[in-house]
Design an enzyme around this catalytic site. Structure first.
Site, PDB file in Angstrom:
ATOM      1  N   HIS A  17       0.854  -1.193   0.000  1.00 26.85           N
ATOM      2  CA  HIS A  17       0.000   0.000   0.000  1.00 26.85           C
ATOM      3  C   HIS A  17       0.884   1.236   0.000  1.00 26.85           C
ATOM      4  O   HIS A  17       2.119   1.132  -0.032  1.00 26.85           O
ATOM      5  CB  HIS A  17      -1.008  -0.030   1.146  1.00 26.85           C
ATOM      6  CG  HIS A  17      -0.407  -0.017   2.518  1.00 26.85           C
ATOM      7  ND1 HIS A  17       0.251   1.062   3.043  1.00 26.85           N
ATOM      8  CD2 HIS A  17      -0.369  -0.973   3.483  1.00 26.85           C
ATOM      9  CE1 HIS A  17       0.652   0.792   4.260  1.00 26.85           C
ATOM     10  NE2 HIS A  17       0.308  -0.451   4.553  1.00 26.85           N
ATOM     11  N   HIS A  20       4.004   1.628   2.112  1.00 30.18           N
ATOM     12  CA  HIS A  20       5.229   0.965   1.651  1.00 30.18           C
ATOM     13  C   HIS A  20       5.879   1.772   0.529  1.00 30.18           C
ATOM     14  O   HIS A  20       7.097   1.930   0.481  1.00 30.18           O
ATOM     15  CB  HIS A  20       4.929  -0.448   1.132  1.00 30.18           C
ATOM     16  CG  HIS A  20       4.235  -1.318   2.128  1.00 30.18           C
ATOM     17  ND1 HIS A  20       3.019  -1.893   1.887  1.00 30.18           N
ATOM     18  CD2 HIS A  20       4.586  -1.683   3.381  1.00 30.18           C
ATOM     19  CE1 HIS A  20       2.650  -2.601   2.940  1.00 30.18           C
ATOM     20  NE2 HIS A  20       3.579  -2.484   3.875  1.00 30.18           N
ATOM     21  N   CYS A 125       4.230 -10.179  20.464  1.00 29.67           N
ATOM     22  CA  CYS A 125       3.185  -9.834  19.494  1.00 29.67           C
ATOM     23  C   CYS A 125       3.522 -10.495  18.167  1.00 29.67           C
ATOM     24  O   CYS A 125       4.510 -10.131  17.527  1.00 29.67           O
ATOM     25  CB  CYS A 125       3.070  -8.321  19.297  1.00 29.67           C
ATOM     26  SG  CYS A 125       1.936  -7.920  17.939  1.00 29.67           S
ATOM     27  N   CYS A 128       3.750  -7.932  15.209  1.00 30.20           N
ATOM     28  CA  CYS A 128       4.989  -7.142  15.141  1.00 30.20           C
ATOM     29  C   CYS A 128       6.205  -8.044  15.006  1.00 30.20           C
ATOM     30  O   CYS A 128       7.292  -7.569  14.720  1.00 30.20           O
ATOM     31  CB  CYS A 128       5.244  -6.365  16.433  1.00 30.20           C
ATOM     32  SG  CYS A 128       4.083  -5.093  16.829  1.00 30.20           S
ATOM     33  N   CYS A 143      -0.849  -5.182  22.570  1.00 23.08           N
ATOM     34  CA  CYS A 143       0.200  -4.538  21.777  1.00 23.08           C
ATOM     35  C   CYS A 143      -0.180  -3.081  21.569  1.00 23.08           C
ATOM     36  O   CYS A 143      -1.294  -2.781  21.139  1.00 23.08           O
ATOM     37  CB  CYS A 143       0.323  -5.252  20.430  1.00 23.08           C
ATOM     38  SG  CYS A 143       1.345  -4.336  19.265  1.00 23.08           S
ATOM     39  N   HIS A 146      -0.757  -2.631  17.608  1.00 22.68           N
ATOM     40  CA  HIS A 146      -1.899  -3.318  16.987  1.00 22.68           C
ATOM     41  C   HIS A 146      -3.150  -3.356  17.853  1.00 22.68           C
ATOM     42  O   HIS A 146      -4.220  -3.722  17.378  1.00 22.68           O
ATOM     43  CB  HIS A 146      -1.496  -4.747  16.598  1.00 22.68           C
ATOM     44  CG  HIS A 146      -0.492  -4.783  15.493  1.00 22.68           C
ATOM     45  ND1 HIS A 146       0.853  -4.994  15.707  1.00 22.68           N
ATOM     46  CD2 HIS A 146      -0.627  -4.589  14.161  1.00 22.68           C
ATOM     47  CE1 HIS A 146       1.501  -4.949  14.549  1.00 22.68           C
ATOM     48  NE2 HIS A 146       0.620  -4.688  13.609  1.00 22.68           N
ATOM     49  N   LYS A 307      -2.989   5.302  11.335  1.00 24.16           N
ATOM     50  CA  LYS A 307      -1.920   4.879  10.428  1.00 24.16           C
ATOM     51  C   LYS A 307      -2.569   4.092   9.290  1.00 24.16           C
ATOM     52  O   LYS A 307      -3.409   3.221   9.529  1.00 24.16           O
ATOM     53  CB  LYS A 307      -0.961   3.971  11.187  1.00 24.16           C
ATOM     54  CG  LYS A 307       0.118   3.373  10.301  1.00 24.16           C
ATOM     55  CD  LYS A 307       0.880   2.288  11.020  1.00 24.16           C
ATOM     56  CE  LYS A 307       1.886   1.629  10.090  1.00 24.16           C
ATOM     57  NZ  LYS A 307       2.358   0.352  10.561  1.00 24.16           N
ATOM     58  N   LYS A 310      -3.324  -2.135   6.227  1.00 24.31           N
ATOM     59  CA  LYS A 310      -4.301  -3.097   5.719  1.00 24.31           C
ATOM     60  C   LYS A 310      -5.328  -3.419   6.793  1.00 24.31           C
ATOM     61  O   LYS A 310      -6.527  -3.440   6.543  1.00 24.31           O
ATOM     62  CB  LYS A 310      -3.536  -4.359   5.301  1.00 24.31           C
ATOM     63  CG  LYS A 310      -4.338  -5.425   4.633  1.00 24.31           C
ATOM     64  CD  LYS A 310      -4.478  -5.182   3.140  1.00 24.31           C
ATOM     65  CE  LYS A 310      -5.484  -6.110   2.474  1.00 24.31           C
ATOM     66  NZ  LYS A 310      -5.196  -7.522   2.625  1.00 24.31           N
TER      67      LYS A 310
HETATM   68  N1  MSP Z   1       9.747  -6.102   7.597  1.00 32.53           N
HETATM   69  C1  MSP Z   1       9.847  -5.013   8.509  1.00 32.53           C
HETATM   70  C2  MSP Z   1      11.064  -4.179   8.232  1.00 32.53           C
HETATM   71  C3  MSP Z   1      12.353  -4.903   8.251  1.00 32.53           C
HETATM   72  S1  MSP Z   1      13.685  -3.862   7.833  1.00 32.53           S
HETATM   73  C4  MSP Z   1      15.038  -4.759   8.163  1.00 32.53           C
HETATM   74  C5  MSP Z   1       8.597  -4.155   8.393  1.00 32.53           C
HETATM   75  N2  MSP Z   1       7.879  -4.284   7.280  1.00 32.53           N
HETATM   76  S2  MSP Z   1       6.506  -3.530   6.961  1.00 32.53           S
HETATM   77  O1  MSP Z   1       6.124  -3.977   5.648  1.00 32.53           O
HETATM   78  O2  MSP Z   1       5.580  -3.731   8.015  1.00 32.53           O
HETATM   79  O3  MSP Z   1       6.833  -2.009   6.972  1.00 32.53           O
HETATM   80  C6  MSP Z   1       7.814  -1.508   6.120  1.00 32.53           C
HETATM   81  C7  MSP Z   1       7.915  -0.027   6.223  1.00 32.53           C
HETATM   82  O4  MSP Z   1       6.715   0.579   5.778  1.00 32.53           O
HETATM   83  C8  MSP Z   1       8.158   0.473   7.640  1.00 32.53           C
HETATM   84  O5  MSP Z   1       9.180   1.467   7.628  1.00 32.53           O
HETATM   85  C9  MSP Z   1       6.864   1.103   8.023  1.00 32.53           C
HETATM   86  O6  MSP Z   1       7.066   2.179   8.896  1.00 32.53           O
HETATM   87  C10 MSP Z   1       6.394   1.600   6.654  1.00 32.53           C
HETATM   88  N3  MSP Z   1       4.978   1.866   6.681  1.00 32.53           N
HETATM   89  C11 MSP Z   1       3.948   0.962   6.756  1.00 32.53           C
HETATM   90  N4  MSP Z   1       2.794   1.677   6.849  1.00 32.53           N
HETATM   91  C12 MSP Z   1       3.053   3.005   6.852  1.00 32.53           C
HETATM   92  C13 MSP Z   1       2.305   4.172   6.766  1.00 32.53           C
HETATM   93  N5  MSP Z   1       0.991   4.174   6.839  1.00 32.53           N
HETATM   94  N6  MSP Z   1       2.975   5.347   6.568  1.00 32.53           N
HETATM   95  C14 MSP Z   1       4.324   5.401   6.348  1.00 32.53           C
HETATM   96  N7  MSP Z   1       5.050   4.316   6.409  1.00 32.53           N
HETATM   97  C15 MSP Z   1       4.493   3.153   6.963  1.00 32.53           C
HETATM   98  O7  MSP Z   1       8.334  -3.391   9.281  1.00 32.53           O
END
Ligand code: MSP
Length: 510
Positions: A17, A20, A125, A128, A143, A146, A307, A310
């Site tokens: 999304h 990411h 969790c 997480c 958590c 979450h 935030k 999904k």
């Molecule tokens: N897999 C771990 C990261 C491992 S790095 C060695 C992870 N993955 S994640 O897919 O959940 O998140 C990846 C990144 O996307 C994180 O930096 C997270 O902060 C960012 N985002 C996920 N949702 C977000 C928003 N709504 N806004 C901005 N970034 C956010 O964590």
């Protein structure tokens, strides 16, 4: 100089999304800007494919974890070209080369005396993939992120002696105050460390989806240790037959979201110290894209902001925005409307406003009318006139200003510095009113000067803006017959431009 920038690697158990896409776009802006400066750049992104959340998601869908990750990883791999991300490699933590290197580095950490066997008992969790300390517990053992119940876990683990690194980490923060940026995140990392570090689980023994612990086949490494190491391992196999580690390690910037600060500013440097490896120069922590959550309790007239995720059902689908408005519009919006380093609200309504007012009007219109005037008044040939000195001063300061801002990953002020020039040029058009000059043959020399200055300044803006909007600036620079992207060339120089092509609207009205 070498410049190595990374994004977090994304969990593959959900579809990508905008949250990411956000980290990837930001890293891409930095990578492209540094390439413009002639730096030797490596830009890494990828997917995080091990761990309990993936194993659980696979189980729910009746797939093996490998089947699930092989089905889902392409969604992230495909996102990169759609975002126009210029990543030099895409790491998957199921790559055998990554797994072998994880085993090698973590064995070294054990050989160096930083690993011991014990029993973990505490809260966990699964969403997480994080063991929670007492300070991280929500009401009724939930958590904090979450808001779901935590699990009580008791299992045999190998532990990493994180507590032994408390003083080293504080010393690191003292000596390198820009190790964690921006400042409020530095303070957060610091207080976490000062509150006292506990040893952390390095392995799990209740499931098998992970990198096997080489010295004990009943264990797999805890997913965060496997995941963090991607930044280091990828360099060893990104180019077949070549090891890029010497050339690019340590990383210049890890860009991460605020939810994974602890892992990157505490665990990660401690692991590297334990392995005897050099530390990254900067960890830049960005905020969250927030969006009104469907059905969430409203606060007065305003819906609650959450935030984007999904599980909250409040996601902007980046693919959909790209299909409708193009990649550049998405990139611009993410970087413009949310200050990099802070949380910010995003919405489709706000996106539409900025698309219209800033992209279609400020920038698109400036480009269209400038090119059109050169065609209308000078048959498409940019006059070889002396440039307007006052305008040149304002435009020429931009590239140095930009470089200083981007050295600090200040992408928002960087973009703003360029936008001030875009607005300045729109004012210049209004002030000079070329359509009036064109009516008076005595003003021909002045019209030459205005058109030459305007077109040249537009070229400079195109070069400066390229990292944010590679597509449309590419079209513009191509039409101007000056596709060079070097930042050094982003200053006003008389006589560079000649015949220019016509230009389709860069941001058509919707
Ligand atoms: N897999 C771990 C990261 C491992 S790095 C060695 C992870 N993955 S994640 O897919 O959940 O998140 C990846 C990144 O996307 C994180 O930096 C997270 O902060 C960012 N985002 C996920 N949702 C977000 C928003 N709504 N806004 C901005 N970034 C956010 O964590």
């Amino acid at each position: 100089m070498s410049f190595y920038v990374t994004t977090p690697i994304y969990y593959v158990n959900a579809a990508p999304h905008l949250g990411h896409a956000y980290s990837t776009i930001a890293a891409d802006v930095m990578a492209r800007h540094m390439r413009q400066r002639g730096e030797d750049v490596f830009f890494l992104t990828g997917t995080d494919e091990h761990g309990e959340p993936v194993a659980l998601a696979a189980e729910r869908e009746g797939l093996t974890p490998q089947e699930l990750v092989d089905r889902n990883a392409p969604r992230f791999i495909d996102l990169m070209p759609r975002l126009n991300a210029s990543n030099d490699f895409f790491v998957r933590t199921t790559d055998p080369e990554h797994m072998a290197k994880v085993q090698e580095v973590l064995s070294r950490i054990r050989d160096n005396g930083h690993v011991y066997e014990g029993i973990y008992e505490g809260w966990y969790c699964p969403r997480c993939a994080d063991f929670k300390t007492d300070a991280e517990l929500g009401p009724d053992n939930t958590c904090l992120i979450h808001k779901t119940p935590l699990q009580r876990e008791k299992e045999d683990n190998y532990f990493f002696r994180l507590s032994a690194f408390q003083d080293d980490l504080l010393e690191l923060l003292d000596e390198q105050p820009d190790f964690v940026m921006p400042r409020h995140r530095y303070n957060e990392a610091r207080s976490f460390i000062e509150s006292g570090l506990q040893d952390v689980s390095l392995s799990r023994s209740t499931f098998t989806w992970g990198v096997p612990v080489p010295w004990d086949d009943k264990h797999v490494f805890y997913v965060w240790f496997d995941a963090l190491l991607n930044y280091y391992t990828a360099l060893s196999y990104a180019r077949p037959g070549e090891d890029l580690t010497e050339r690019f390690w340590p990383a210049s910037f890890h860009l991460i979201g605020k939810d994974i600060l602890k892992f990157h500013t505490v665990f990660w440097p401690a692991m590297l110290l334990a392995a005897g490896l050099p530390l990254p120069r900067h960890v830049f922590v960005h905020g969250f894209l927030l969006m009104a959550a469907e059905g969430a309790p409203a606060d007065g007239d305003k819906p609650a902001l959450e935030k984007m995720s999904k599980s909250m059902g409040n996601v902007l689908d980046p693919f959909q925005i790209i299909d409708e408005f193009g990649t550049d519009a998405l990139r611009y919006y993410c970087m413009r409307d949310v200050t990099f380093g802070q949380d910010g609200e995003v919405s489709t309504a706000r996106f539409a406003v900025l698309y219209e007012s800033e992209l279609a009007n400020d920038f698109g219109n400036l480009a269209s009318r400038t090119v059109a005037m050169v065609h209308r008044y000078r048959d498409g040939v940019v006059p070889g006139a002396q440039l307007d000195g006052e305008l040149a001063v304002e435009i020429d300061g931009a590239s140095t200003e930009l470089a200083e801002l981007l050295d600090r990953a200040d992408l928002s002020n960087g973009l703003d510095a360029i936008w001030q020039r875009v607005r300045r040029l729109n004012r210049y058009v209004e002030e000079q009113a070329p359509w009036k000059l064109a009516k008076d043959p005595a003003q021909a020399a002045q019209l030459d000067r205005v058109l030459a200055s305007l077109t040249e300044a537009l070229r400079v803006v195109g070069v400066l803006l390229h990292p944010w909007m590679p597509d449309s600036t590419g079209k513009l620079l191509h039409a101007l017959g000056a596709p060079e992207l070097e930042l050094e060339g982003a200053r006003m120089q008389a006589g560079r431009l000649g015949t220019i092509e016509k230009l389709e609207p860069l941001f058509p009205k919707h």
